[in-house]
Design an enzyme around this catalytic site. Structure first.
Site, mmCIF file in Angstrom:
data_model
loop_
_atom_site.group_PDB
_atom_site.id
_atom_site.type_symbol
_atom_site.label_atom_id
_atom_site.label_comp_id
_atom_site.label_asym_id
_atom_site.label_seq_id
_atom_site.Cartn_x
_atom_site.Cartn_y
_atom_site.Cartn_z
ATOM 1 C CB CYS A 124 -0.890 0.045 1.426
ATOM 2 S SG CYS A 124 -1.820 -1.773 1.102
ATOM 3 C CG HIS A 260 -3.523 3.854 2.411
ATOM 4 N ND1 HIS A 260 -3.392 3.357 1.249
ATOM 5 C CD2 HIS A 260 -3.480 2.426 3.096
ATOM 6 C CE1 HIS A 260 -4.519 1.951 0.877
ATOM 7 N NE2 HIS A 260 -3.872 1.507 2.263
ATOM 8 C CG ASN A 291 -7.189 -0.911 1.437
ATOM 9 O OD1 ASN A 291 -6.196 -0.390 0.535
ATOM 10 N ND2 ASN A 291 -6.666 -0.897 2.851
HETATM 11 O O1 UT7 Z 1 -3.887 -1.234 3.846
HETATM 12 C C1 UT7 Z 1 -2.856 -2.081 4.014
HETATM 13 C C2 UT7 Z 1 -3.268 -1.517 5.441
HETATM 14 N N1 UT7 Z 1 -4.671 -2.411 6.392
HETATM 15 C C3 UT7 Z 1 -4.926 -1.731 7.204
HETATM 16 O O2 UT7 Z 1 -5.065 -0.505 7.807
HETATM 17 C C4 UT7 Z 1 -6.448 -2.168 7.288
HETATM 18 C C5 UT7 Z 1 -5.938 -1.871 9.136
HETATM 19 N N2 UT7 Z 1 -6.708 -2.411 9.790
HETATM 20 C C6 UT7 Z 1 -8.860 -2.715 9.781
HETATM 21 O O3 UT7 Z 1 -9.189 -1.486 8.747
HETATM 22 C C7 UT7 Z 1 -9.833 -2.740 10.753
HETATM 23 O O4 UT7 Z 1 -8.754 -3.671 11.625
HETATM 24 C C8 UT7 Z 1 -11.145 -3.963 10.196
HETATM 25 C C9 UT7 Z 1 -11.957 -3.101 9.148
HETATM 26 C C10 UT7 Z 1 -9.910 -5.085 8.923
HETATM 27 C C11 UT7 Z 1 -11.330 -4.861 11.481
HETATM 28 O O5 UT7 Z 1 -11.748 -3.550 12.132
HETATM 29 P P1 UT7 Z 1 -11.349 -4.166 13.923
HETATM 30 O O6 UT7 Z 1 -12.375 -2.642 14.204
HETATM 31 O O7 UT7 Z 1 -10.155 -3.839 13.838
HETATM 32 O O8 UT7 Z 1 -12.329 -5.064 14.027
HETATM 33 P P2 UT7 Z 1 -11.701 -6.402 15.324
HETATM 34 O O9 UT7 Z 1 -10.719 -7.447 14.040
HETATM 35 O O10 UT7 Z 1 -11.161 -5.648 16.003
HETATM 36 O O11 UT7 Z 1 -12.968 -7.091 15.049
HETATM 37 C C12 UT7 Z 1 -14.221 -6.501 16.326
HETATM 38 C C13 UT7 Z 1 -14.924 -7.668 16.318
HETATM 39 C C14 UT7 Z 1 -14.613 -9.072 16.732
HETATM 40 O O12 UT7 Z 1 -15.916 -9.345 17.507
HETATM 41 P P3 UT7 Z 1 -15.535 -9.622 19.001
HETATM 42 O O13 UT7 Z 1 -14.696 -10.586 19.578
HETATM 43 O O14 UT7 Z 1 -15.835 -8.583 19.212
HETATM 44 O O15 UT7 Z 1 -17.268 -10.363 19.642
HETATM 45 C C15 UT7 Z 1 -14.720 -9.822 15.457
HETATM 46 O O16 UT7 Z 1 -14.880 -11.295 16.033
HETATM 47 O O17 UT7 Z 1 -15.597 -7.860 14.897
HETATM 48 C C16 UT7 Z 1 -15.944 -9.223 14.710
HETATM 49 N N3 UT7 Z 1 -15.937 -9.029 13.216
HETATM 50 C C17 UT7 Z 1 -16.544 -8.882 12.167
HETATM 51 N N4 UT7 Z 1 -18.020 -8.656 12.657
HETATM 52 C C18 UT7 Z 1 -18.481 -8.625 11.287
HETATM 53 C C19 UT7 Z 1 -14.490 -9.308 12.875
HETATM 54 N N5 UT7 Z 1 -14.730 -9.147 11.519
HETATM 55 C C20 UT7 Z 1 -16.069 -9.149 11.207
HETATM 56 C C21 UT7 Z 1 -16.889 -9.389 10.029
HETATM 57 N N6 UT7 Z 1 -18.671 -8.420 10.202
HETATM 58 N N7 UT7 Z 1 -16.939 -8.435 8.840
#
Ligand code: UT7
Length: 335
Positions: A124, A260, A291
């Site tokens: 990225c 980005h 993205n």
């Molecule tokens: O471009 C290259 C660089 N990439 C980035 O910069 C991406 C950086 N990361 C992100 O943008 C975020 O981490 C995501 C958007 C990918 C995910 O968001 P998050 O707020 O970090 O979610 P998380 O992985 O911490 O998960 C939070 C909760 C979990 O549930 P519990 O444990 O709190 O009950 C996950 O199981 O959300 C759940 N979860 C989902 N729920 C519905 C994880 N993925 C999903 C999903 N739909 N797709």
């Protein structure tokens, strides 16, 4: 031994971006089309990432066709003929035809006269690496005009059932022409890496392992989203501030913030951490593009031109970060 006198090139005092072109993949994929496979919802995706829909390639689009379309548009915008291009730098991490790089073929298809042409793989952060290299090539006298392309076809490498990545990524390409200038147009780059976190975003298996395995599954992008989110939100704000300091300007001098397009929450967190004043317009292209990794900054900038948010001569802070982990940032006077 007599000292030899070598003829060394003399560069331009400065380099500047002189043209921009983009290509958005044609297939619009709303959240509703992908949520079932990852047990998610439109509401969750919008709240956590700011994405409502993304663009994926249509049946006739390829990494090559998108790169070419963006490159042609950038050359037209710059008023430069292909023969005037001395180097083509293609930033991509989704060229699955690994041998060889795509840049020489793009140069050929454009009608350039056999320029230096190579791909860079800084994920990225690739486009911002390309801008930094191009500016130094021009200031060092190695090239006069450099075409920098950021292009990705991420949909090919996304698993439709991976909850952490299926909704994030999109496809597209953006390109700029960098040329000589009498006044500063591209500031000093602040770039670096954190290889200790290289597992935070990577292919699920290398190609040889994947096809040597019994089920011969195509590898897909795997990401520890939370780790990348933390790193990007905190560390990249420091990089943004350092970039302003090294350039010798403050947030008050900026017109645009073009980070980005990784996640709307990361964009907001960075803007807050560096205390962007209200007059600085912020790129938010991710909402309906997704993205697009190396393509995201030029695509976001093009959106700002199209909707009147960006004007020629504006000063933009660009910052890119991603797999590696890698990052690069610079201040750019936009064409
Ligand atoms: O471009 C290259 C660089 N990439 C980035 O910069 C991406 C950086 N990361 C992100 O943008 C975020 O981490 C995501 C958007 C990918 C995910 O968001 P998050 O707020 O970090 O979610 P998380 O992985 O911490 O998960 C939070 C909760 C979990 O549930 P519990 O444990 O709190 O009950 C996950 O199981 O959300 C759940 N979860 C989902 N729920 C519905 C994880 N993925 C999903 C999903 N739909 N797709």
């Amino acid at each position: 031994m007599t000292a030899a006198t070598w003829t060394l090139p003399t560069g331009s005092p400065h380099a500047a971006v002189i043209g921009l072109g983009v290509h958005r993949a044609e297939r619009v994929v709303p959240n509703a089309a992908i949520v079932d496979a990852i047990d998610s919802s439109d509401e969750w995706i919008q709240r956590r990432s700011g994405i409502t829909e993304r663009r994926w390639v249509g049946p006739d689009e390829t990494l090559e066709s998108m790169s070419l379309a963006a490159a042609r548009a950038a050359l037209t915008d710059a008023g430069i003929e292909p023969a005037q291009i001395d180097a083509v730098i293609l930033a991509t991490c989704t060229n699955t035809q690994q041998i060889t790089g795509l840049a020489p073929r793009i140069a050929h298809l454009l009608g350039a006269q056999g320029p230096a042409a190579f791909d860079i793989a800084a994920a990225c952060a690739g486009f911002s690496h390309g801008i930094a290299i191009a500016a130094d090539l021009i200031r060092g006298g190695t090239a006069r005009h450099v075409l920098v392309i950021g292009a990705e076809r991420l949909s090919t490498l996304v698993s439709e059932t991976d909850r952490g990545t299926a909704f994030i990524f999109g496809d597209g390409a953006g390109a700029v022409v960098v040329g000589p200038s009498d006044v500063p147009g591209i500031g000093p780059v602040v770039w670096g890496s954190d290889g200790e976190q290289h597992h935070a975003i990577e292919l699920s298996a290398d190609w040889v392992e994947a096809f040597g395995s019994e089920d011969r599954t195509l590898p897909h992008i795997a990401m520890d989203g939370a780790a990348v989110f933390r790193w990007a939100s905190y560390e990249m704000a420091k990089v943004a501030q350092l970039t302003l300091d090294r350039t010798g300007i403050t947030v008050d001098d900026l017109d645009l913030f073009v980070p980005h397009q990784a996640n709307m929450r990361i964009i907001d967190a960075m803007a807050k951490a560096i205390k962007l004043p209200d007059h600085v317009r912020i790129a938010r292209d991710i909402a309906d593009q997704g993205n697009t990794s190396a393509a995201s900054i030029p695509l976001a900038l093009a959106r700002m031109y199209a909707d009147g948010t960006a004007r020629s001569g504006d000063l933009a802070l660009m910052i890119a970060f991603g797999a590696g982990l890698t990052y690069a940032a610079q201040v750019v006077r936009i064409p």
